[in-house]
Enzyme design. Structure first.
Site, PDB file in Angstrom:
ATOM      1  CD  GLU A  97      15.449   7.354  53.232  1.00  0.00           C
ATOM      2  OE1 GLU A  97      16.607   7.606  52.844  1.00  0.00           O
ATOM      3  OE2 GLU A  97      14.722   6.471  52.695  1.00  0.00           O
ATOM      4  CD  GLN A 101      23.508   9.043  52.778  1.00  0.00           C
ATOM      5  OE1 GLN A 101      23.142   8.726  51.649  1.00  0.00           O
ATOM      6  NE2 GLN A 101      24.203   8.231  53.574  1.00  0.00           N
ATOM      7  CG  PHE A 102      21.701  14.237  50.593  1.00  0.00           C
ATOM      8  CD1 PHE A 102      22.539  15.324  50.407  1.00  0.00           C
ATOM      9  CD2 PHE A 102      22.210  12.962  50.463  1.00  0.00           C
ATOM     10  CE1 PHE A 102      23.876  15.133  50.089  1.00  0.00           C
ATOM     11  CE2 PHE A 102      23.542  12.758  50.133  1.00  0.00           C
ATOM     12  CZ  PHE A 102      24.389  13.855  49.960  1.00  0.00           C
ATOM     13  CB  ALA A 103      16.782  18.067  53.337  1.00  0.00           C
ATOM     14  CG  ASP A 104      17.309  16.677  48.247  1.00  0.00           C
ATOM     15  OD1 ASP A 104      17.062  17.432  47.309  1.00  0.00           O
ATOM     16  OD2 ASP A 104      18.252  16.870  49.054  1.00  0.00           O
ATOM     17  CG  PHE A 105      17.611  10.965  50.431  1.00  0.00           C
ATOM     18  CD1 PHE A 105      17.507  11.464  49.140  1.00  0.00           C
ATOM     19  CD2 PHE A 105      18.809  10.374  50.812  1.00  0.00           C
ATOM     20  CE1 PHE A 105      18.561  11.383  48.235  1.00  0.00           C
ATOM     21  CE2 PHE A 105      19.860  10.278  49.917  1.00  0.00           C
ATOM     22  CZ  PHE A 105      19.747  10.781  48.629  1.00  0.00           C
ATOM     23  CG  HIS A 142      21.872  14.434  46.219  1.00  0.00           C
ATOM     24  ND1 HIS A 142      21.596  13.897  44.988  1.00  0.00           N
ATOM     25  CD2 HIS A 142      22.140  13.379  47.034  1.00  0.00           C
ATOM     26  CE1 HIS A 142      21.699  12.574  45.037  1.00  0.00           C
ATOM     27  NE2 HIS A 142      22.015  12.239  46.269  1.00  0.00           N
TER      28      HIS A 142
END
Length: 662
Positions: free
Chosen positions: A401, A423-427, A468
């Site tokens: 990222e 891919q997910f906001a968490d990442f 996630h």
């Protein structure tokens, strides 16, 4: 005359040899002057590159002026070889207006499009990823240009180093990764930085060509880099270059060099790149003592004259309006009105349409992310895009990222647009540094736009668990320079995404996963935009103001439907930064009561700042305390019953009724 450096049988023309000498002499003499001024208290800090001039001068001389260079704070020779007027460098260091940052950043923390230089950031590693983005744009433009980026051996310990080199290798990007191995990262010796014999050895692991170059030998640096740069222009690929050199002074002057063994200092002092090359040119008759004296006199005269210009320039007078205006690039959006030709689609379809139509509109728009190409992304938003736009514009990325955010910025620096899908906001936590320290500060620091949209699939309600399901918008609304958008409906999502892509400022675009396939709406089929920073009043009433965004908007709608006796203004914020305070204040002053609901946990969230803002600006019109409703102060659990208990949706109705009855 004897030299400690073997220049061999140089094939470089005499005039070029002399040119390289004068180009090295100039930063050396500037540095010597700066050290005097530092002792006199006329400058506050200095990062010395004495002993490393051959690298900056040699690399810069090997590139064309149109090719980007990303230097570090010991690369004064990059700036002087690009022939930046000295008074502009001096005023930059003095924090004056003729510098490059309007007094907002110091020393070499600046860039300039005029000279195709992108200045360093203190976090070191991300600038390697920026070089990837610049080089990617070069490849897409097919302009046969190379890009050079500098870091030290200490910077190679960062994860961004690995990410950037890996991406460059996978994508065959024309980047020269220039590592100045100068012995110490501040006081930490190389033995404590890496455990291989040479940094160049790492090239093998990336499938990358690498070379070791004597960083004190200007002839070797110039000839080897010239050869490699031309090769890369003809056959685009990254190359790892390790320049062996030594830092003859402290990390910065206050640090000193007491931790360096005297014998080591003495050994490298004998290899001084300027003195050795001067002796070499004298020995082969290319220059004489009179030439040296005259050259030094001219350069010192230039330094003194430009220093006077810098000292004579008035100090910056702080102007509040200018400071606030420069956080974002000023931009007058073109509002394209939605057509009446509509079809009923889901939120996810609207986002896909908005992205696809923006790709049609902007030929220079590149989208990047994990699995977004042939696979179409984990949510299938870009399904079919590769077939239509090709995999040069729709790019699968490695799992990195930070490097891809940095590369997106590099695309912007080189005149292109970028959309990156987390891919997910968490990442996003893995790309947090370049977002908040690079994208957000770019325009304020050196007037460079960061034309980047980061798409953020977020939110609970789908049983995805702690890694996630976060809705982490509050991480970014705190950071000046970022825009944060969070639609709740398909029509808004499509128009706001198009507007975000048009906006030259960095935008975090949040997309709630639970709404992707559950919310339908009649959506205009053709391309249109909705202005960022404008809230939408979904319902009107005089009893209470409800402020919500994302999934919480739908919670509020359901609650109002169950409680028809509550007549509320329901405000869907849509944009969290910039924030539509006029709509909020007008509503609160009308109703006298306000409840703010968010999916995020309560403390430190959007609701807290909204509550404080409303209290400060509408206190006299309030008939009750501002009420905040948020989810539990825990991570988001996976199991359905636990997730349901976590969400603020469970308590919103009760709190709304209490406020209504207050």
């Amino acid at each position: 005359m004897n030299t400690q450096i073997d220049y061999g049988q140089s094939t470089v023309e005499k005039d070029q040899l002399i040119n390289l000498y004068t180009k090295m002499l100039k930063p050396r003499l500037i540095e010597e002057k700066m050290l005097v001024l530092l002792r006199q208290g006329k400058i506050s800090k200095w990062f010395s590159g004495i002993g490393q001039e051959a690298i900056a001068v040699g690399v810069t001389s090997a590139l064309t002026k149109e090719e980007y260079i990303l230097p570090m704070h010991r690369n004064l020779g990059v700036f002087t070889t690009r022939e930046i007027p000295l008074y502009r460098l001096f005023t930059q260091w003095q924090g004056k207006m003729s510098g490059f940052t309007k007094g907002r950043d110091r020393s070499f923390h600046f860039g300039t499009q005029e000279f195709n230089i992108v200045g360093m950031i203190s976090h070191l590693g991300p600038q390697l990823g920026v070089a990837d983005g610049i080089a990617l744009a070069n490849r897409l433009k097919d302009n046969n240009q190379v890009c050079a980026v500098f870091t030290g051996e200490g910077g190679t310990s960062e994860g961004d180093f690995h990410e950037a080199l890996n991406v460059a290798s996978v994508w065959s990007l024309p980047v020269l990764f220039c590592i100045e191995n100068n012995g110490y990262g501040l006081s930490t010796p190389t033995a404590e930085q890496y455990n291989c014999e040479h940094i160049a050895d790492r090239g093998l692991g990336y499938g990358m060509e690498s070379h070791i170059i004597d960083g004190n030998n200007i002839v070797e640096v110039f000839t080897k880099v010239s050869e490699l740069a031309q090769s890369v222009r003809e056959n685009p690929r990254p190359i790892l270059l390790e320049f062996k050199t030594f830092r003859m002074r402290g990390h910065e002057e206050a640090s000193g060099t007491k931790y360096v063994p005297k014998e080591l200092m003495d050994t490298w002092a004998k290899k001084d790149p300027v003195n050795n090359f001067e002796n070499y040119l004298l020995s082969i008759g290319s220059i004489d003592e009179a030439f040296i004296a005259e050259t030094k006199k001219v350069i010192k005269g230039e330094i003194d004259a430009h220093l006077k210009m810098a000292y004579d320039e008035e100090a910056i007078v702080p102007d509040l309006k200018t400071e606030l205006q420069d956080v974002y690039a000023q931009y007058q959006p073109e509002i394209i009105v939605p057509s009446q030709n509509k079809k009923k689609i889901r939120l996810i379809d609207a986002i896909s349409e908005g992205l696809e139509q923006s790709m049609d509109k902007h030929d220079d728009l590149i989208i990047m992310g994990q699995d977004i190409a042939e696979y179409g992304g984990v949510f299938k938003i870009t399904d079919g895009f590769v077939k239509k736009f090709g995999n040069q514009r729709v790019r699968n990325t490695p799992i990195c990222e930070s490097a891809i955010v940095s590369a997106a910025y590099g695309l912007s620096v080189n005149g292109m647009k970028a959309v990156m899908e987390m891919q997910f906001a968490d990442f996003v936590s893995s790309g947090f540094n370049p977002i908040v320290n690079l994208l957000a500060k770019s325009h304020y620091r050196w007037n460079q736009i960061a034309d980047v949209v980061v798409r953020m699939p977020c939110g609970a309600g789908v049983g995805a668990g702690p890694f996630h399901s976060q809705t982490n918008e509050a991480w970014f609304t705190k950071t000046p320079g970022l825009k944060v958008v969070y639609p709740a409906f398909p029509q808004d999502a499509k128009g706001l995404l198009a507007a975000a892509i048009n906006d030259p400022n960095p935008v975090l675009f949040f997309e709630h996963k639970a709404l992707y396939r559950s919310v339908y709406q009649e959506v205009s089929e053709e391309y249109f935009t909705i202005e960022l920073g404008k809230a939408n009043v979904l319902q009107e009433g005089n009893n209470v103001t409800i402020i919500a965004y994302g999934a919480s908007v739908h919670w509020a709608l359901e609650t109002l439907e169950k409680n028809p006796n509550i007549h509320a203004d329901l405000i869907d914020l849509r944009s969290l930064q910039p924030l539509d305070t006029d709509t909020i204040y007008n509503s609160v002053k009308k109703t006298g009561k306000v409840i703010i609901v968010q999916e995020d946990s309560l403390f430190g969230g959007i609701a807290s700042d909204l509550s404080a803002t409303i209290t400060e600006n509408c206190f006299e019109q309030l008939d009750a305390p501002v009420k905040r409703v948020g989810s539990l102060e825990t991570p988001i659990p996976f199991q359905a019953a636990l997730e349901k208990q976590y969400l603020a949706k469970n308590i919103f109705e009760e709190e709304l009724i209490k406020l209504h009855q207050f």
